[in-house]
Motif scaffolding. Structure first.
Motif, PDB file in Angstrom:
ATOM      1  N   GLU A   1      17.873   8.907  58.804  1.00 38.48           N
ATOM      2  CA  GLU A   1      17.825   7.800  57.853  1.00 38.48           C
ATOM      3  C   GLU A   1      17.573   6.459  58.527  1.00 38.48           C
ATOM      4  O   GLU A   1      17.992   5.410  58.020  1.00 38.48           O
TER       5      GLU A   1
ATOM      6  N   PHE B   1      30.676  11.177  57.570  1.00 43.01           N
ATOM      7  CA  PHE B   1      30.045  12.302  58.296  1.00 43.01           C
ATOM      8  C   PHE B   1      30.575  12.391  59.727  1.00 43.01           C
ATOM      9  O   PHE B   1      29.821  12.602  60.659  1.00 43.01           O
TER      10      PHE B   1
ATOM     11  N   PHE C   1      13.743   8.395  50.893  1.00 36.20           N
ATOM     12  CA  PHE C   1      13.572   9.753  50.355  1.00 36.20           C
ATOM     13  C   PHE C   1      12.487   9.858  49.296  1.00 36.20           C
ATOM     14  O   PHE C   1      12.320  10.904  48.686  1.00 36.20           O
TER      15      PHE C   1
ATOM     16  N   ASN D   1      31.299  14.158  50.171  1.00 32.66           N
ATOM     17  CA  ASN D   1      30.239  13.223  49.814  1.00 32.66           C
ATOM     18  C   ASN D   1      29.190  13.942  48.983  1.00 32.66           C
ATOM     19  O   ASN D   1      28.634  14.944  49.430  1.00 32.66           O
ATOM     20  N   GLU D   2      28.968  13.447  47.794  1.00 28.84           N
ATOM     21  CA  GLU D   2      27.923  14.003  46.925  1.00 28.84           C
ATOM     22  C   GLU D   2      27.900  15.528  46.974  1.00 28.84           C
ATOM     23  O   GLU D   2      26.930  16.142  47.428  1.00 28.84           O
TER      24      GLU D   2
ATOM     25  N   HIS E   1      15.999   4.033  56.335  1.00 29.60           N
ATOM     26  CA  HIS E   1      16.743   3.668  55.120  1.00 29.60           C
ATOM     27  C   HIS E   1      17.462   2.359  55.404  1.00 29.60           C
ATOM     28  O   HIS E   1      18.096   2.197  56.435  1.00 29.60           O
TER      29      HIS E   1
ATOM     30  N   ARG F   1      22.773  18.191  57.192  1.00 31.96           N
ATOM     31  CA  ARG F   1      24.140  17.999  56.722  1.00 31.96           C
ATOM     32  C   ARG F   1      24.389  18.948  55.557  1.00 31.96           C
ATOM     33  O   ARG F   1      23.474  19.631  55.102  1.00 31.96           O
TER      34      ARG F   1
ATOM     35  N   ASN G   1      32.114  10.730  45.350  1.00 27.48           N
ATOM     36  CA  ASN G   1      30.956  10.028  44.777  1.00 27.48           C
ATOM     37  C   ASN G   1      29.964  10.989  44.124  1.00 27.48           C
ATOM     38  O   ASN G   1      29.506  11.941  44.736  1.00 27.48           O
TER      39      ASN G   1
ATOM     40  N   ASP H   1      26.552   6.950  43.112  1.00 25.18           N
ATOM     41  CA  ASP H   1      25.552   6.361  44.016  1.00 25.18           C
ATOM     42  C   ASP H   1      24.276   6.143  43.202  1.00 25.18           C
ATOM     43  O   ASP H   1      23.769   7.099  42.604  1.00 25.18           O
TER      44      ASP H   1
ATOM     45  N   TYR I   1      20.322   4.735  43.090  1.00 25.37           N
ATOM     46  CA  TYR I   1      19.158   4.296  43.863  1.00 25.37           C
ATOM     47  C   TYR I   1      17.934   4.119  42.966  1.00 25.37           C
ATOM     48  O   TYR I   1      17.014   4.952  42.986  1.00 25.37           O
TER      49      TYR I   1
ATOM     50  N   GLU J   1      27.526   3.695  46.323  1.00 26.61           N
ATOM     51  CA  GLU J   1      26.358   3.511  47.194  1.00 26.61           C
ATOM     52  C   GLU J   1      25.198   2.958  46.388  1.00 26.61           C
ATOM     53  O   GLU J   1      24.956   3.399  45.254  1.00 26.61           O
TER      54      GLU J   1
ATOM     55  N   PHE K   1      25.145   2.266  50.760  1.00 27.12           N
ATOM     56  CA  PHE K   1      24.857   3.056  51.929  1.00 27.12           C
ATOM     57  C   PHE K   1      23.783   2.258  52.664  1.00 27.12           C
ATOM     58  O   PHE K   1      22.692   2.097  52.133  1.00 27.12           O
TER      59      PHE K   1
HETATM   60  C1  GAL Z   1      23.217   9.401  49.520  1.00 28.45           C
HETATM   61  C2  GAL Z   1      24.190   9.858  50.586  1.00 28.45           C
HETATM   62  C3  GAL Z   1      24.182   8.928  51.782  1.00 28.45           C
HETATM   63  C4  GAL Z   1      22.786   8.598  52.194  1.00 28.45           C
HETATM   64  C5  GAL Z   1      22.082   7.991  51.020  1.00 28.45           C
HETATM   65  C6  GAL Z   1      20.680   7.559  51.324  1.00 28.45           C
HETATM   66  O1  GAL Z   1      22.775  10.468  48.774  1.00 28.45           O
HETATM   67  O2  GAL Z   1      25.483   9.940  50.058  1.00 28.45           O
HETATM   68  O3  GAL Z   1      24.879   9.542  52.827  1.00 28.45           O
HETATM   69  O4  GAL Z   1      22.146   9.756  52.610  1.00 28.45           O
HETATM   70  O5  GAL Z   1      22.013   8.925  49.987  1.00 28.45           O
HETATM   71  O6  GAL Z   1      20.074   7.029  50.182  1.00 28.45           O
END
Ligand code: GAL
Length: 650
Positions: free
Chosen positions: A347, A42, A307, A146-147, A350, A108, A243, A266, A268, A299, A337
């Motif tokens: 974030e 970024f 989130f 990115n995404e 995070h 973003r 990604n 990525d 999570y 990630e 990440f």
């Molecule tokens: C992803 C993103 C990262 C960050 C991350 C947080 O979706 O690519 O930049 O925001 O989530 O979990």
């Protein structure tokens, strides 16, 4: 895997910190065995603070610093977050939402995929990055954007949508036919009348919505390909990735992955989810199938994300478990990440590999242990593959057509159904792969179709041929209902499929209310039921009991094809699928494992993963094996501590 190493590291955003912090970053990275960082994701406003200006000095210093310390750089094009000046100077680069409202800067991803001006700026910064760093010794990979996930309903996107439609349909007559515009007086006389499916009075044309989703995925992919082509021209031997988000609706990853050298994703999982391990396995299996080999975990979070409504940290050991699980499922890279948790910005709550608790914090200490273990595994993992005899069919187009307003039940969530079927395999300890319905299925002993509302003619023909040639299929409800234009096929399901499963007619779909279940004798069905008239060729394996469908078939079998007209509750689905798998000659990875233990073969390696907080003890068959993580020999009895992992070589 690059240079014989499992990539370990993450997004590194040093521009958020004073330069004095950088040497400390490097010290901590080296101490933790970090061998790869992603720079610049970024950083557009820092690289191009004013239109056309370039400030590369800080990135030069970082690239050199990484190289001097043996850390490779995955260099990102910064195009996911245009600087504020772009929106100010060129408002047409900003996306417009469905209601005609501008999506502003201040967060973003405020770019329109169809904006010519955005694409020009993106190409220019990509060109300059590639020219400047293409031969830098730290560069190991390109990370484009990115995404990719933006949508745009604005005017420029409308023009691009029309161009896309013209290429697909050639004439408005063909479009009218495909979209069924005779309904509600929607007939288009000229291309100019066609718009993206913006806010409307009532339900929208479903094929228009489907095509808009196809177009959006394609438009975003054009952005990706434009940048990819630039970096490939400068550095033909440096691999390129972008990604993905996991099982994300906005992008047809089957299409995209064909254009990547390394497929990355990525992931999570929610640490509070008792099936976090299954979710992680599913995304790993899906990404490996898209990659047709090793893939990159680009990630994940070392601790909490920010989130969800409530963001739970990862209990001790869970990050290690899920990371090693990804390696077991074919990942050659375990990244995060982000490297250092931010102090400011959206974030700041995070997690990072280095949390606010710093070097002595539990998060970093666990990261350090993981880094050392990945280094131990790297020589053994390199070049090995994960295989599966079972394919779960998954298709974005069907998802897009299915998940629209005006359907029989909004309670049917496509990703949840895919997940339920993957879970059945995972709990039965049977390795899973994924395939697109038009892929060649011959190498699979068993094909599972959780729920594919839309199936093309060629996919149906291929499925029928697959079963004719000895394949076994288990198919879930509301499948094969629509053709590629989302036109409903007669009889409740395509005739070739009805013949395959022994169905004469599906008279009605009977979706269930939230929490409602339907009695199928040996099990209860969830979400859905169907009023089926079977043909004489079919055998009824389970029938509905009570209610309107009393006595009608719930599960049908004809030869090696089975049809489930409801979603069996988890234990029942597992029992059905494992029984069929056994008959098809598919064995679990290991027999007699405790419920919480997953076993995965990657090449000669056997990963044993304990997904519970309790210590478990069990026996494994065969000779003595070497445990790569502890250096000890294991035979017979294995004990796995909470979230414990063994990686055994025979
Ligand atoms: C992803 C993103 C990262 C960050 C991350 C947080 O979706 O690519 O930049 O925001 O989530 O979990």
């Amino acid at each position: 895997m690059i240079g014989g190493r499992i990539l370990f590291g993450g997004d590194y955003n040093p521009e958020q910190w004073p330069e004095e912090v950088w040497p400390d970053d490097v010290r901590l990275m080296k101490q933790a065995g970090v061998n790869s960082v992603t720079l610049g994701v970024f950083s557009w406003a820092k690289l191009e603070p004013r239109p056309g200006a370039r400030e590369f000095g800080w990135l030069d210093r970082l690239m050199d610093l990484m190289h001097e310390n043996g850390i490779g750089v995955v260099l990102a094009t910064p195009t996911a977050s245009p600087p504020p000046w772009m929106g100010k100077l060129h408002p047409e680069t900003l996306p417009i939402d469905e209601d005609g409202r501008t999506v502003w800067w201040g967060s973003r991803q405020q770019f329109s995929h169809s904006s010519v001006v955005y694409r020009q700026y993106a190409a220019a910064i990509t060109e300059d990055l590639a020219a400047r760093y293409g031969s830098h010794p730290a560069l190991t990979m390109w990370h484009i954007n990115n995404e990719y996930c933006t949508h745009d309903w604005g005017e420029e996107a409308a023009r691009a949508f029309r161009t896309w439609l013209r290429a697909r349909y050639m004439s408005t007559d063909a479009l009218n036919e495909a979209w069924g515009t005779a309904f509600w007086s929607q007939r288009y006389d000229s291309w100019d009348e066609i718009i993206p499916p913006r806010r409307a009075q009532y339900l929208k044309n479903p094929t228009q919505v489907l095509d808009f989703k196809r177009f959006t995925s394609a438009a975003l992919m054009e952005c990706y390909l434009a940048e990819r082509d630039i970096v490939v021209r400068h550095t033909p031997r440096i691999p390129v990735t972008t990604n993905f988000m996991p099982l994300w609706t906005g992008q047809d990853a089957w299409q995209w992955s064909r254009h990547e050298d390394i497929v990355s994703v990525d992931i999570y999982p929610d640490p509070k989810d008792p099936l976090a391990g299954q979710y992680n396995a599913m995304i790993g299996d899906m990404t490996r199938s898209q990659a047709r080999g090793p893939w990159m975990l680009m990630e994940q979070a070392a601790g909490p994300v920010n989130f969800r409504g409530v963001n739970h940290p990862k209990p001790r050991g869970l990050n290690r478990l899920l990371s090693l699980q990804s390696v077991a499922h074919g990942a050659d890279a375990v990244c995060y990440f982000q490297w250092r948790q931010s102090r400011q910005g959206a974030e700041k709550f995070h997690s990072g590999m280095v949390s606010h608790a710093g070097e002595h914090g539990r998060t970093y200490q666990e990261i350090k242990q993981l880094g050392a273990e990945l280094a131990l595994l790297a020589p053994e993992v390199g070049g090995t593959q994960v295989s599966s005899q079972v394919a779960i069919l998954h298709d974005w187009e069907s998802w897009w057509a299915d998940q629209q307003d005006g359907r029989p039940s909004t309670g049917v969530e496509y990703p949840e159904i895919v997940r339920a079927w993957h879970r059945a395999l995972w709990e039965a300890k049977i390795p899973a792969g994924f395939a697109h319905p038009e892929h060649d299925l011959d190498s699979y002993a068993l094909v599972l179709i959780p729920h594919l509302y839309l199936l093309t003619d060629s996919a149906i023909d291929a499925l029928v041929a697959y079963v004719r040639d000895g394949g076994t299929v288990v198919c879930g409800f509301h499948t094969g209902v629509a053709d590629r234009d989302d036109r409903i096929r007669d009889g409740g399901m395509d005739a070739r499929l009805r013949e395959l499963f022994g169905i004469r007619t599906i008279h009605e779909w009977w979706p269930l209310d939230a929490g409602e279940t339907v009695d199928c004798g040996a099990f209860r069905g969830l979400l859905w039921s169907e009023e089926i008239e079977a043909s004489e060729t079919a055998e009824t394996l389970a029938g509905y009991k009570g209610g309107e469908l009393d006595g009608l078939p719930a599960v049908l079998r004809k030869g090696r094809a089975r049809y489930l007209s409801t979603l069996p509750e988890p234990d029942a689905l597992r029992a059905i699928i494992s029984g069929v798998a056994r008959d098809a000659g598919v064995r679990p990875s290991l027999e007699n494992l405790p419920e919480a233990v997953e076993a995965v073969h990657r090449g000669d390696l056997l990963f044993l993963l304990n997904h519970s907080r309790e210590t478990v003890t069990f026996d494994i068959p065969g000779d003595r094996r070497h445990d790569l993580l502890t250096g000890t020999e294991v035979s017979g009895r294995v004990e796995l501590e909470r979230y414990g992992v063994r990686v055994l070589r025979s």
